[in-house]
Design a protein around this motif. Structure first.
Motif, PDB file in Angstrom:
ATOM      1  N   SER A  26      23.713  56.488  46.251  1.00 48.54           N
ATOM      2  CA  SER A  26      22.307  56.784  45.950  1.00 48.54           C
ATOM      3  C   SER A  26      22.124  57.572  44.659  1.00 48.54           C
ATOM      4  O   SER A  26      21.020  57.629  44.114  1.00 48.54           O
ATOM      5  CB  SER A  26      21.685  57.584  47.104  1.00 48.54           C
ATOM      6  N   THR A  27      23.196  58.164  44.139  1.00 48.76           N
ATOM      7  CA  THR A  27      23.072  59.010  42.945  1.00 48.76           C
ATOM      8  C   THR A  27      23.874  58.496  41.761  1.00 48.76           C
ATOM      9  O   THR A  27      23.664  58.948  40.639  1.00 48.76           O
ATOM     10  CB  THR A  27      23.532  60.442  43.255  1.00 48.76           C
ATOM     11  N   TYR A  28      24.785  57.556  42.009  1.00 51.65           N
ATOM     12  CA  TYR A  28      25.619  57.064  40.913  1.00 51.65           C
ATOM     13  C   TYR A  28      24.766  56.177  40.002  1.00 51.65           C
ATOM     14  O   TYR A  28      23.969  55.365  40.473  1.00 51.65           O
ATOM     15  CB  TYR A  28      26.807  56.276  41.466  1.00 51.65           C
ATOM     16  N   PRO A  29      24.918  56.291  38.688  1.00 51.46           N
ATOM     17  CA  PRO A  29      23.995  55.605  37.771  1.00 51.46           C
ATOM     18  C   PRO A  29      24.062  54.087  37.758  1.00 51.46           C
ATOM     19  O   PRO A  29      23.124  53.434  37.332  1.00 51.46           O
ATOM     20  CB  PRO A  29      24.374  56.181  36.402  1.00 51.46           C
ATOM     21  N   LYS A  30      25.155  53.476  38.225  1.00 57.09           N
ATOM     22  CA  LYS A  30      25.262  52.024  38.198  1.00 57.09           C
ATOM     23  C   LYS A  30      25.355  51.470  39.607  1.00 57.09           C
ATOM     24  O   LYS A  30      25.921  52.091  40.500  1.00 57.09           O
ATOM     25  CB  LYS A  30      26.498  51.593  37.406  1.00 57.09           C
ATOM     26  N   SER A  31      24.770  50.285  39.795  1.00 59.54           N
ATOM     27  CA  SER A  31      24.808  49.675  41.123  1.00 59.54           C
ATOM     28  C   SER A  31      26.196  49.139  41.435  1.00 59.54           C
ATOM     29  O   SER A  31      26.592  49.028  42.578  1.00 59.54           O
ATOM     30  CB  SER A  31      23.775  48.545  41.219  1.00 59.54           C
ATOM     31  N   GLU A  32      26.945  48.756  40.421  1.00 61.07           N
ATOM     32  CA  GLU A  32      28.316  48.273  40.611  1.00 61.07           C
ATOM     33  C   GLU A  32      29.178  48.700  39.434  1.00 61.07           C
ATOM     34  O   GLU A  32      28.685  48.836  38.309  1.00 61.07           O
ATOM     35  CB  GLU A  32      28.364  46.748  40.715  1.00 61.07           C
ATOM     36  N   GLY A  33      30.431  48.933  39.696  1.00 60.17           N
ATOM     37  CA  GLY A  33      31.361  49.241  38.606  1.00 60.17           C
ATOM     38  C   GLY A  33      31.878  47.942  38.024  1.00 60.17           C
ATOM     39  O   GLY A  33      33.051  47.589  38.209  1.00 60.17           O
ATOM     40  N   THR A  34      31.010  47.207  37.332  1.00 57.63           N
ATOM     41  CA  THR A  34      31.352  45.866  36.847  1.00 57.63           C
ATOM     42  C   THR A  34      31.368  45.835  35.324  1.00 57.63           C
ATOM     43  O   THR A  34      30.405  46.245  34.676  1.00 57.63           O
ATOM     44  CB  THR A  34      30.332  44.834  37.364  1.00 57.63           C
ATOM     45  N   PHE A  35      32.473  45.342  34.774  1.00 54.24           N
ATOM     46  CA  PHE A  35      32.580  45.229  33.322  1.00 54.24           C
ATOM     47  C   PHE A  35      33.717  44.257  32.978  1.00 54.24           C
ATOM     48  O   PHE A  35      34.620  44.000  33.805  1.00 54.24           O
ATOM     49  CB  PHE A  35      32.832  46.596  32.670  1.00 54.24           C
ATOM     50  N   SER A  36      33.664  43.746  31.769  1.00 58.18           N
ATOM     51  CA  SER A  36      34.670  42.774  31.325  1.00 58.18           C
ATOM     52  C   SER A  36      35.968  43.465  30.952  1.00 58.18           C
ATOM     53  O   SER A  36      35.965  44.559  30.389  1.00 58.18           O
ATOM     54  CB  SER A  36      34.129  42.000  30.115  1.00 58.18           C
ATOM     55  N   LEU A  37      37.070  42.812  31.296  1.00 55.18           N
ATOM     56  CA  LEU A  37      38.390  43.296  30.885  1.00 55.18           C
ATOM     57  C   LEU A  37      38.796  42.759  29.511  1.00 55.18           C
ATOM     58  O   LEU A  37      39.856  43.084  28.999  1.00 55.18           O
ATOM     59  CB  LEU A  37      39.443  42.907  31.932  1.00 55.18           C
ATOM     60  N   ARG A  38      37.933  41.896  28.965  1.00 54.66           N
ATOM     61  CA  ARG A  38      38.113  41.345  27.617  1.00 54.66           C
ATOM     62  C   ARG A  38      39.451  40.624  27.448  1.00 54.66           C
ATOM     63  O   ARG A  38      40.170  40.797  26.473  1.00 54.66           O
ATOM     64  CB  ARG A  38      37.997  42.467  26.564  1.00 54.66           C
ATOM     65  N   THR A  39      39.782  39.859  28.452  1.00 51.31           N
ATOM     66  CA  THR A  39      40.994  39.043  28.354  1.00 51.31           C
ATOM     67  C   THR A  39      40.821  37.791  29.203  1.00 51.31           C
ATOM     68  O   THR A  39      40.129  37.800  30.216  1.00 51.31           O
ATOM     69  CB  THR A  39      42.247  39.811  28.804  1.00 51.31           C
ATOM     70  N   LYS A  40      41.473  36.729  28.742  1.00 53.75           N
ATOM     71  CA  LYS A  40      41.483  35.465  29.481  1.00 53.75           C
ATOM     72  C   LYS A  40      42.864  35.184  30.056  1.00 53.75           C
ATOM     73  O   LYS A  40      43.050  34.212  30.785  1.00 53.75           O
ATOM     74  CB  LYS A  40      41.036  34.330  28.566  1.00 53.75           C
ATOM     75  N   ASP A  41      43.790  36.064  29.701  1.00 54.74           N
ATOM     76  CA  ASP A  41      45.177  35.860  30.142  1.00 54.74           C
ATOM     77  C   ASP A  41      45.381  36.506  31.510  1.00 54.74           C
ATOM     78  O   ASP A  41      45.141  37.707  31.682  1.00 54.74           O
ATOM     79  CB  ASP A  41      46.141  36.482  29.129  1.00 54.74           C
ATOM     80  N   PRO A  42      45.818  35.756  32.533  1.00 49.79           N
ATOM     81  CA  PRO A  42      45.970  36.294  33.894  1.00 49.79           C
ATOM     82  C   PRO A  42      46.920  37.486  33.978  1.00 49.79           C
ATOM     83  O   PRO A  42      46.647  38.456  34.676  1.00 49.79           O
ATOM     84  CB  PRO A  42      46.494  35.098  34.699  1.00 49.79           C
ATOM     85  N   ARG A  43      48.044  37.403  33.255  1.00 50.46           N
ATOM     86  CA  ARG A  43      49.007  38.502  33.329  1.00 50.46           C
ATOM     87  C   ARG A  43      48.448  39.760  32.666  1.00 50.46           C
ATOM     88  O   ARG A  43      48.599  40.875  33.184  1.00 50.46           O
ATOM     89  CB  ARG A  43      50.313  38.085  32.652  1.00 50.46           C
ATOM     90  N   ASP A  44      47.824  39.571  31.529  1.00 49.45           N
ATOM     91  CA  ASP A  44      47.211  40.709  30.847  1.00 49.45           C
ATOM     92  C   ASP A  44      46.085  41.299  31.703  1.00 49.45           C
ATOM     93  O   ASP A  44      45.893  42.521  31.749  1.00 49.45           O
ATOM     94  CB  ASP A  44      46.659  40.255  29.493  1.00 49.45           C
ATOM     95  N   ALA A  45      45.352  40.429  32.403  1.00 46.55           N
ATOM     96  CA  ALA A  45      44.254  40.884  33.265  1.00 46.55           C
ATOM     97  C   ALA A  45      44.777  41.774  34.396  1.00 46.55           C
ATOM     98  O   ALA A  45      44.157  42.784  34.764  1.00 46.55           O
ATOM     99  CB  ALA A  45      43.512  39.689  33.840  1.00 46.55           C
ATOM    100  N   LEU A  46      45.939  41.410  34.957  1.00 41.60           N
ATOM    101  CA  LEU A  46      46.510  42.186  36.051  1.00 41.60           C
ATOM    102  C   LEU A  46      46.927  43.579  35.575  1.00 41.60           C
ATOM    103  O   LEU A  46      46.780  44.573  36.297  1.00 41.60           O
ATOM    104  CB  LEU A  46      47.712  41.448  36.636  1.00 41.60           C
ATOM    105  N   ILE A  47      47.404  43.663  34.358  1.00 39.79           N
ATOM    106  CA  ILE A  47      47.778  44.964  33.792  1.00 39.79           C
ATOM    107  C   ILE A  47      46.531  45.809  33.543  1.00 39.79           C
ATOM    108  O   ILE A  47      46.459  46.977  33.894  1.00 39.79           O
ATOM    109  CB  ILE A  47      48.577  44.774  32.479  1.00 39.79           C
TER     110      ILE A  47
END
Length: 575
Positions: A26-47
């Motif tokens: 109820s007090t946190y400024p964002k409804s979800e902690g959602t943002f881009s990881l700026r990568t298309k590579d699966p292995r890099d995404a996991l890191i």
């Protein structure tokens, strides 16, 4: 697709997605902690997702700390060490942001269009220089703009500080100056990095008092203190009082090494208490508020503050933790509450009045002494005089002995003993359910002749024949572990019914009546104090044992109340 509970994909790009925890949603400024990881590579995404998840969790926890701190009273000033820490930490923070940005890379004209805006190197240089120039402008003129104030509030919430600065504090300008200096320093070094120079991001050590070798956190000491006392001398009520108020103290000033608390911490707690009403958590307007919030709210509402006597009592509860710790740990040398007690000029005698002659007549002519309907319906007139009940005897014993309520109601049958031909009350704490106010309370009081005339010896004989451990088994122990609590409530109601209740009358008034009767009879002060369990130098040695019991008996026999007539009790006993 790699597995991680927060890893998701939008198109070909991987994203971090986390729901905001329920306790801060109820007090946190964002409804979800959602943002881009700026990568298309699966292995890099996991890191990247592992690092991102840890950072988001850290922000969640920081927000929780911010909420907790919001309810704490603000500080009026910042120390030089805190101001320097603010500057160094913010400086390192800006360089760390710069590091992250360079690791992510800048947009180059030949690169494909990014999914999200990414600055070019030239744009970044221009923005950095403008940021630095603005900071220099403010620093030179000693000014603070809204951005700086917001940054001060943010940095004050960081680990290592965790304080809220009072709105009217003059240190806002000093804190803004520290932030502005950090920006100027950081932008100077970022400009060097832009030229290709090597500038390392410093590690700023976060002060951790509890990490000092040999230190013991107050919260840990508190648990040990409560555990030991609960197993030895504390009843549930005592345990509850000490537990609650010591936790309020830690909530207010923070948890740190037990030996590092100062009088400033104790004064802050004292000030908070001075703003609270008695039984503050039962006030409708304060219900649901934490202790740290309730004091300021109570002051704003103009609620009547608790008494100075109660404030001193509460401070003693908390102070006793240090008195215990001083015996346990080498580094603890005293209590921060020492000498902080509020001076109360009123004499202890003035807190309660003795009963007047008319009030005593009302008390001992009530249905319970003149004839009541039953032991339960003691307030209604009838034919029963309940001479087997503690409600009948306890007031009489106090009037003719000066004993405290708690001492009388906890008496065991074996505590009424005969020595040198004198029947006596032995005020002791030998049983697990027996407690005395202090060391001087351990004493012997001869049984007054009037109690014998009223049939006390017959009551004692019945208890012995019944095999009763307690002298007054009909008086139950309260939930707080004291026999006196239920009786005290009963007697308060009783006084109201017989029209003897005032702001300064209570069961304790009997002790003042006894004291006055002793003076009237010419009883020496030291004898009177020995009978009542008051502490005086040399008194315990003179009246503690041996033949002196006879001296106490001789003087006690002189104590009388000619203003009240108890002959109706004698007639009732013979009937």
């Amino acid at each position: 697709m790699p597995k991680h509970p927060r890893l998701t994909r939008r198109g070909t790009t991987f994203w971090h997605r986390a729901a905001i925890p329920v306790d801060i949603r109820s007090t946190y400024p964002k409804s979800e902690g959602t943002f881009s990881l700026r990568t298309k590579d699966p292995r890099d995404a996991l890191i990247r997702i592992r690092k991102a998840a840890a950072e988001v969790d850290a922000r969640f926890e920081a927000h929780r700390k911010l909420l907790r701190r919001a309810g704490e009273p603000p500080v009026a000033e910042l120390s030089k060490a805190q101001l320097q820490f603010m500057e160094d930490r913010y400086y390192a923070h800006l360089l760390d942001e710069d590091d992250q940005l360079r690791l992510d890379g800048f947009f180059e004209p030949e690169d494909p269009a990014p999914a999200f805006p990414i600055p070019s190197f030239d744009d970044y240089v221009e923005t950095s220089e403008a940021f630095g120039e603005d900071a220099r402008f403010l620093l030179a003129r000693g000014k603070m703009d809204p951005f700086m104030q917001a940054e001060v509030e943010e940095v004050l919430s960081w680990e290592g500080l965790g304080v809220q600065l009072a709105p009217d504090s003059p240190d806002w300008k000093l804190a803004a100056k520290a932030i502005t200096k950090a920006i100027v320093r950081a932008q100077t070094d970022i400009a060097s990095r832009n030229r290709g120079d090597v500038v390392e991001t410093p590690d700023v050590e976060i002060p951790r008092v509890a990490a000092v070798t040999g230190a013991h956190l107050a919260s840990v000491v508190r648990q040990e203190w409560i555990a030991e006392k609960s197993k030895t001398v504390w009843v549930p009520k005592t345990c509850h009082e000490h537990s609650v108020w010591s936790q309020h103290f830690l909530d207010l000033v923070g948890d740190k090494a037990i030996h590092t608390y100062t009088k400033a911490d104790a004064r802050a707690f004292k000030r908070a208490l001075q703003g609270l009403p008695a039984n503050w958590n039962k006030h409708k307007s304060l219900r649901g508020f934490r202790f740290t919030e309730a004091a300021s709210r109570a002051s704003a509402l103009g609620l009547e503050a608790m008494s100075n006597k109660n404030i001193n009592k509460i401070m003693n509860f908390v102070s006793s933790m240090w008195l215990w710790a001083e015996r346990q740990y080498d580094e603890v040398t005293g209590s921060p509450f020492k000498a902080l007690q509020i001076d109360i000029r009123q004499r202890a005698r003035d807190e309660r009045n003795p009963f007047t002659a008319e009030q005593l007549k009302s008390i001992f002519n009530a249905p319970i002494y003149n004839g009541c309907h039953s032991t339960r319906a003691w307030q209604k007139a009838g034919t029963l005089v309940p001479t087997d009940s503690g409600r009948f005897w306890v007031p009489l014993i106090s009037l003719f002995s000066g004993a405290r309520l708690g001492e009388i109601v906890q008496l065991r049958t074996s505590d009424v003993r005969e020595e040198q031909g004198i029947l006596q009350f032995a005020m002791v704490d030998e049983g697990e359910d027996q407690r005395l106010k202090n060391e001087n309370s351990r004493r012997r009081i001869p049984v007054h002749p009037m109690l014998m005339e009223l049939g006390f010896d017959k009551l004692l004989q019945r208890r012995v024949e019944q095999g009763s451990t307690r002298l007054f088994p009909d008086l139950a122990m309260g939930k707080d572990g004291y026999y006196s609590s239920p009786f005290s409530k009963h007697f308060s109601r009783f006084l109201g019914l017989v029209d003897a209740k005032t702001a300064k009358t209570s069961f304790h008034s009997f002790r003042h009546n006894f004291e006055d009767a002793c003076r009237e009879a010419g009883v020496p002060v030291d004898v009177m104090n020995a009978l009542q369990g008051h502490g005086e130098d040399g008194m315990a040695a003179r009246y503690g044992k041996g033949h002196v019991l006879r001296t106490l008996d001789e003087w006690l026999r002189k104590v009388s109340y000619p203003e009240i007539d108890l002959s109706h009790l004698q007639r009732a006993l013979k009937a």
